[in-house]
Design a protein around this motif. Structure first.
Motif, PDB file in Angstrom:
ATOM      1  N   GLN A  62      16.099  -1.317  32.342  1.00  0.00           N
ATOM      2  CA  GLN A  62      17.382  -0.683  32.655  1.00  0.00           C
ATOM      3  C   GLN A  62      17.404   0.786  32.224  1.00  0.00           C
ATOM      4  O   GLN A  62      17.959   1.628  32.912  1.00  0.00           O
ATOM      5  N   SER A 129      24.202  -1.774  41.404  1.00  0.00           N
ATOM      6  CA  SER A 129      24.335  -2.872  40.444  1.00  0.00           C
ATOM      7  C   SER A 129      24.739  -2.401  39.048  1.00  0.00           C
ATOM      8  O   SER A 129      24.465  -1.272  38.648  1.00  0.00           O
ATOM      9  N   ALA A 130      25.357  -3.299  38.352  1.00  0.00           N
ATOM     10  CA  ALA A 130      25.706  -3.062  36.946  1.00  0.00           C
ATOM     11  C   ALA A 130      24.448  -3.231  36.105  1.00  0.00           C
ATOM     12  O   ALA A 130      23.488  -3.892  36.517  1.00  0.00           O
ATOM     13  N   SER A 131      24.471  -2.663  34.917  1.00  0.00           N
ATOM     14  CA  SER A 131      23.280  -2.707  34.066  1.00  0.00           C
ATOM     15  C   SER A 131      22.852  -4.136  33.733  1.00  0.00           C
ATOM     16  O   SER A 131      21.660  -4.420  33.654  1.00  0.00           O
ATOM     17  N   TRP A 134      20.502  -5.691  36.404  1.00  0.00           N
ATOM     18  CA  TRP A 134      19.320  -4.914  36.782  1.00  0.00           C
ATOM     19  C   TRP A 134      18.101  -5.795  37.044  1.00  0.00           C
ATOM     20  O   TRP A 134      17.434  -5.648  38.072  1.00  0.00           O
TER      21      TRP A 134
END
Length: 168
Positions: A62, A129-131, A134
């Motif tokens: 990430q 996308s959100a962390s 990932w």
């Protein structure tokens, strides 16, 4: 064309249309912005670049997201350029090809374009996308990218064979 796609991952009709429009417009946008970005990479060098991305993708975490996305974008741009070159070769040699070989090349290029659209969908998902998602997005892209590279190598082989047949 890149606009037609059947994927096992459902997307809304609007999303598919937007992605198709972006894919169709991308070569023109890049061509206007940078002459060097549209240079066709030699197939062997592109193959090495594609393999390096596949190997390195697993290593990206990430914290390296921006670097990963940049590396992916660079490789996809090079693949787009090569796909365009394959399409041009196919079009210019169409009349000289045996019907069976021409049909194989057309099918192979259609498959390649479907896989390219699928990779674009996963690229967009990764970008948005959100962390915490990932890793799963990266895995989805990796699968799509592997299939894209496989389809590209197949198309290279089929178009090369069709060129050889046309020259006979």
């Amino acid at each position: 064309m890149r606009a037609s796609s059947i994927t096992k991952y459902p997307t809304s009709g609007i999303t598919a249309l937007v992605l198709a429009a972006l894919l169709l417009a991308a070569p023109f946008a890049v061509a206007e912005g940078s002459d060097t970005a549209r240079e066709t990479v030699a197939p062997q060098k592109l193959k090495e670049q594609a393999q390096q991305l596949e190997e390195k993708l697993a290593e990206y975490d990430q914290d390296q997201r921006d670097e990963a996305m940049s590396h992916i974008r660079e490789t996809l741009d090079a693949l787009d350029s090569r796909i365009e070159k394959l399409d041009q070769t196919m079009t210019s040699r169409r009349e000289d090809m045996d019907r069976r070989i021409r049909a194989q090349a057309k099918t192979s290029l259609a498959h390649l374009n479907r896989e390219r659209l699928r990779a674009a969908e996963w690229y967009q998902r990764m970008e948005d996308s959100a962390s915490f998602t990932w890793e799963s997005m990266k895995d989805g892209f990796d699968d799509a990218y592997s299939k894209l590279v496989e389809a590209w190598l197949d198309a290279e082989e089929v178009v090369s064979a069709s060129e050889a047949t046309a020259e006979e």
